[in-house]
Design an enzyme around this catalytic site. Sequence first.
Site, PDB file in Angstrom:
ATOM      1  N   SER A 146     -25.610 -27.579 -32.620  1.00  0.00           N
ATOM      2  CA  SER A 146     -25.975 -27.344 -31.221  1.00  0.00           C
ATOM      3  C   SER A 146     -27.486 -27.362 -31.153  1.00  0.00           C
ATOM      4  O   SER A 146     -28.169 -27.126 -32.165  1.00  0.00           O
ATOM      5  CB  SER A 146     -25.449 -25.978 -30.774  1.00  0.00           C
ATOM      6  N   TYR A 159     -24.234 -16.433 -31.736  1.00  0.00           N
ATOM      7  CA  TYR A 159     -23.898 -17.856 -31.774  1.00  0.00           C
ATOM      8  C   TYR A 159     -25.041 -18.671 -32.376  1.00  0.00           C
ATOM      9  O   TYR A 159     -24.836 -19.500 -33.265  1.00  0.00           O
ATOM     10  CB  TYR A 159     -23.587 -18.337 -30.359  1.00  0.00           C
TER      11      TYR A 159
END
Length: 286
Positions: A146, A159
Amino acid sequence: MTRTPDSTDKVVLITGASSGMGLATAVAAAQAGWRTVATMRDLGKATALREAAEAAGVADRVDVKRLDVVDTDTVTACVNAVIAEYGRLDAVVNNAGAGRVGTLEQASLGDVRATMEVNFFGVINVSHAALPHLRAVGGRLITVTSVGGVVGQPFNEAYCAAKFAVEGFMESLAPVAATVGVDVTVVEPGAVASEFVNNIGVDVPEMLKAAGPYAPALEAYINRTMQTFTAAQTSAEAAAPVIEALTAERPAFRVQTSDWAREFVSGKLADLDGSAVVGMTRGWVA
């Protein structure tokens, strides 16, 4: 289903293929000529993938199997089944992951560990099982991380920590794996219009109500994030660079899926003292 593929067919295993980017990658890989083993934790969620593969005319090239990235037994069983059925494993796409929105003071250590378990240890679990087979054929290990694996983002501490860990692990592994013929790549999407956002499972009004002193910052962050996702890539657009990494003669180690993602991470990579990134993200919660 018993299959007798040509021994020269290349085989790719993709995790988290029940929806979103994983589903799109599985279909695109099959269209590109790969025997695609599309895996997911719950086979009851395979309908969308099967329908998409059928519509694309590649249902015969997509094999759906159960694999839970945090369950070593299912990982081992799935990889062993691939070798038994196909005789080889040429590539792995680590796509499975789960988001978590929250901040440290209001999270339990269990919440943080669970996020790390799926997004970091799940990747390591699958990669560990697959690497001997990838080494045998000079294969590819591709991991969807990501832009949050490069730039830390408010209310995404756990995360982003997991994605940072994946990036560091794979960046360290890449030169070692290359000595035995395995190419390692990380793919960094930005905002993707997929089920991933829904899978975070956030009830926004309840979350704001429970946020206490963090409520104003959280509301600003959510408003900014929802605006970002209105211009998100489609899952198919985000999957295209994964297929390029599968098929390129010499894939890059780090690949972004859009111009926006490239611009976003480039600021971090050039920000030696961290002031540009922290100044930017402070604006997200003001």
